[in-house]
Design an enzyme around this catalytic site. Structure first.
Site, mmCIF file in Angstrom:
data_model
loop_
_atom_site.group_PDB
_atom_site.id
_atom_site.type_symbol
_atom_site.label_atom_id
_atom_site.label_comp_id
_atom_site.label_asym_id
_atom_site.label_seq_id
_atom_site.Cartn_x
_atom_site.Cartn_y
_atom_site.Cartn_z
ATOM 1 N N LYS A 45 0.785 -1.314 0.020
ATOM 2 C CA LYS A 45 0.015 -0.088 0.141
ATOM 3 C C LYS A 45 0.927 1.289 0.075
ATOM 4 C CE LYS A 45 -4.154 -1.585 -0.133
ATOM 5 N NZ LYS A 45 -4.991 -1.423 -1.375
ATOM 6 N N CYS A 447 -28.560 -26.192 33.043
ATOM 7 C CA CYS A 447 -27.034 -25.888 33.348
ATOM 8 C C CYS A 447 -26.513 -27.349 33.951
ATOM 9 C CB CYS A 447 -26.684 -24.750 34.128
ATOM 10 S SG CYS A 447 -27.533 -23.037 33.716
#
Ligand code: 3NM
Ligand code: MG
Length: 521
Positions: A45, A447
């Site tokens: 770039k 759970c």
């Protein structure tokens, strides 16, 4: 010269700024090709055109020597000057049609895309391939948002299956997530990524050749798994029948008690003590560790990981992502309990984040949670169409179909708990009718089931479906036994008795009392 055929499997995108200090960029390129990189993009770039041309010429000599195509990022002038095999443009660079006009029909042209619309436009504009990104956060760019494998999949599904346009994913792709991304992004239309594009995962690695070898192996494995799943070849013959699964329960529980596998639970404040005690009572070993900093160390010693999103502080979430990532890297099973997903947008976003970053082996939730997960992963139509009031109380008229569709879609095992529990791996689907209503009157019994599944998954590593069935059966039978006790007079006494009865389970008795049936869909 006609257009070269391109293997996109492992696509190196260079960046001088990120190149490992122990070698030059040219060495990185050559090493990576020796490791298996199949395509190179020179992405610079900060170079002006003359310097870019100079570097490109040197890189091209190397790539030509190894017969690997070289594409130039953004600068068509450079591509034309060196006569590279093609170019890559971004959405903010010169347009795809203009690039094609300049390059002519025989050069490879790729464009970065981040939405289904951009992908479709690239196809119409004559691109040979699209770079789909940004997949994960990356230091190479500062993306506004990341797609995750689920976002990548939406783009793949927007493309016709048989069009020759190729696809690669980019952004944060590393050895440890390549397989997962390729498997998880595979579209229902049969589209699978043609490759992974990588900057830091290769150029910043201390050994670019080894990094490329690893990426190629992971890409190929992911690709093969994805096509097997898509073709429904998840070999039925290799899988135990429902009856065999049930008959395997005593051995699983006995082995679990002998081995006492260690499970890392990232659980929630409300239920943590109960999930730990349920795990101990069953015969496993829990470690309740909510700190991300020790997740990697723990991943080496634990046999499975349970991610429970009940307590949603950022540090819990970080720990879940970290623990999940390391468990994946070490092939330890991961169980997700998306507690309350759907109740708030934070919970929904967190569940999506986990599913995007971690390969989850077993998802366990109630009807609402499974419905939300289905929506997140794009199983929407199936679940919404089936939603309705029914006698089972699950909220779905055909809960087994919802569970099976999600399992197929996510390539994992899905367990939906309720009055009746449903488990599917996409091929085998069962309903389990055991359990007691007291389980719904104490907090954390869902759970605890996820934790129990976690312990069984550590033992039943080659069959997570059997692990999910075993985990549910064990706790449901314990629930029935506890509720039947004379000393249980309500939820409080039930809670204590429940833990006792988990410890008291007799493997053969569970098989006798199990009310489980296969569902043909
Ligand atoms: N393009 P790394 S992301 C060059 O989203 C590039 O289009 C992206 O770097 C896009 O492999 C990206 O180091 C950087 O994460 C990828
Ligand atoms: Mg790009």
């Amino acid at each position: 010269m006609s257009k070269p055929t391109v293997d996109y499997s492992v696509y190196l995108v260079t960046d001088s700024g990120l190149n490992h200090p122990s070698r030059t960029l040219l060495q990185s390129v050559e090493d990576s090709i020796l490791g298996g990189v199949t395509l190179v993009q020179l992405r610079e770039k900060d170079l002006d055109t003359p310097a870019f041309i100079d570097l490109a010429r040197k890189v091209h000599e190397i790539t030509k020597k190894h017969n690997v195509p070289l594409l130039i990022n953004d600068n068509i002038e450079v591509a034309l000057a060196i006569d590279t095999e093609g170019a890559h443009v971004g959405q903010d660079d010169i347009s795809c049609t203009e690039a094609r006009r300049l390059l002519g029909p025989n050069k490879i042209l790729g464009i970065s895309t981040g939405t289904p619309e951009e992908a479709q436009k690239a196809l119409a504009d004559g691109a040979d391939y699209i770079g789909i990104g940004t997949c994960f956060m990356t230091q190479t760019k500062s993306p506004k948002r990341t797609l995750g494998p689920i976002g990548v999949r939406a783009i793949l599904e927007a493309l016709p299956k048989d069009h020759p346009l190729k696809t690669v994913v980019i952004g944060g792709i590393k050895r440890d997530n390549t397989r997962r991304v390729v498997e998880h992004s595979a579209g229902r239309n049969g589209r699978i990524l043609d490759g992974v594009a990588v900057v830091t995962g290769i150029v910043s690695a201390s050994d670019a050749k080894a990094a490329s070898q690893d990426l190629l192996r992971e890409f190929r494995t992911g690709y093969e798994n994805a096509s097997n799943y898509l073709q429904g070849q998840v070999s039925k013959e290799k899988k135990k029948s429902i009856d065999e699964v049930l008959q395997s329960f005593p051995q699983l529980l006995t082995t679990l008690r002998e081995k006492a596998p260690l499970t890392h639970h990232i659980s929630n404040y409300v239920v943590m003590n109960d999930t730990a005690n349920a795990t101990l009572a069953l015969g496993g070993s829990p470690i309740m560790a909510p700190s991300a900093s020790e997740a990697q160390d723990l991943s080496k010693v634990v046999s499975s990981v349970v991610l429970n999103i009940g307590t949603l502080t950022e540090s819990f979430v970080e720990c879940m992502l970290e623990a999940g990532k390391h468990a994946n890297a070490q092939s330890k099973p991961v169980i997700l309990d998306p507690v309350g997903a759907g109740a708030t947008s934070l919970r929904e976003a967190t569940a999506a984040r986990i599913l995007n970053h971690v390969h989850v082996d077993i998802i366990k939730g109630n009807a609402g949670e499974i419905s939300t997960i289905s929506k997140i992963v794009g199983c929407d139509s199936e679940s919404i169409a089936m939603r309705g009031v029914d006698s089972l109380g699950s909220g779905f008229t055909n809960p087994a179909a919802v569970v099976q569709a999600l399992a197929k879609r996510e390539k994992c095992v899905v367990a939906m708990t309720g009055k009746i529990d449903y488990v599917s791996d996409g091929v085998r689907t069962v309903a389990i009718e055991n359990g007691h209503e007291y389980q719904g009157r104490i907090t954390g019994s869902g759970c605890m089931i996820a934790s129990s599944i976690g312990s069984f998954a550590a033992i039943s590593t080659d069959d997570h479906f059997a692990a999910a069935v075993a985990g549910i059966l064990a706790l449901n039978l314990a629930g029935e036994h506890a509720a039947a006790r004379d000393d249980v007079r309500g939820p409080g006494t039930f809670r204590a008795a429940f833990i006792d009865e988990i410890a008291n389970l007799k493997p053969e008795q569970v098989v006798k009392e199990a009310r489980i049936k296969a569902i043909q869909l």
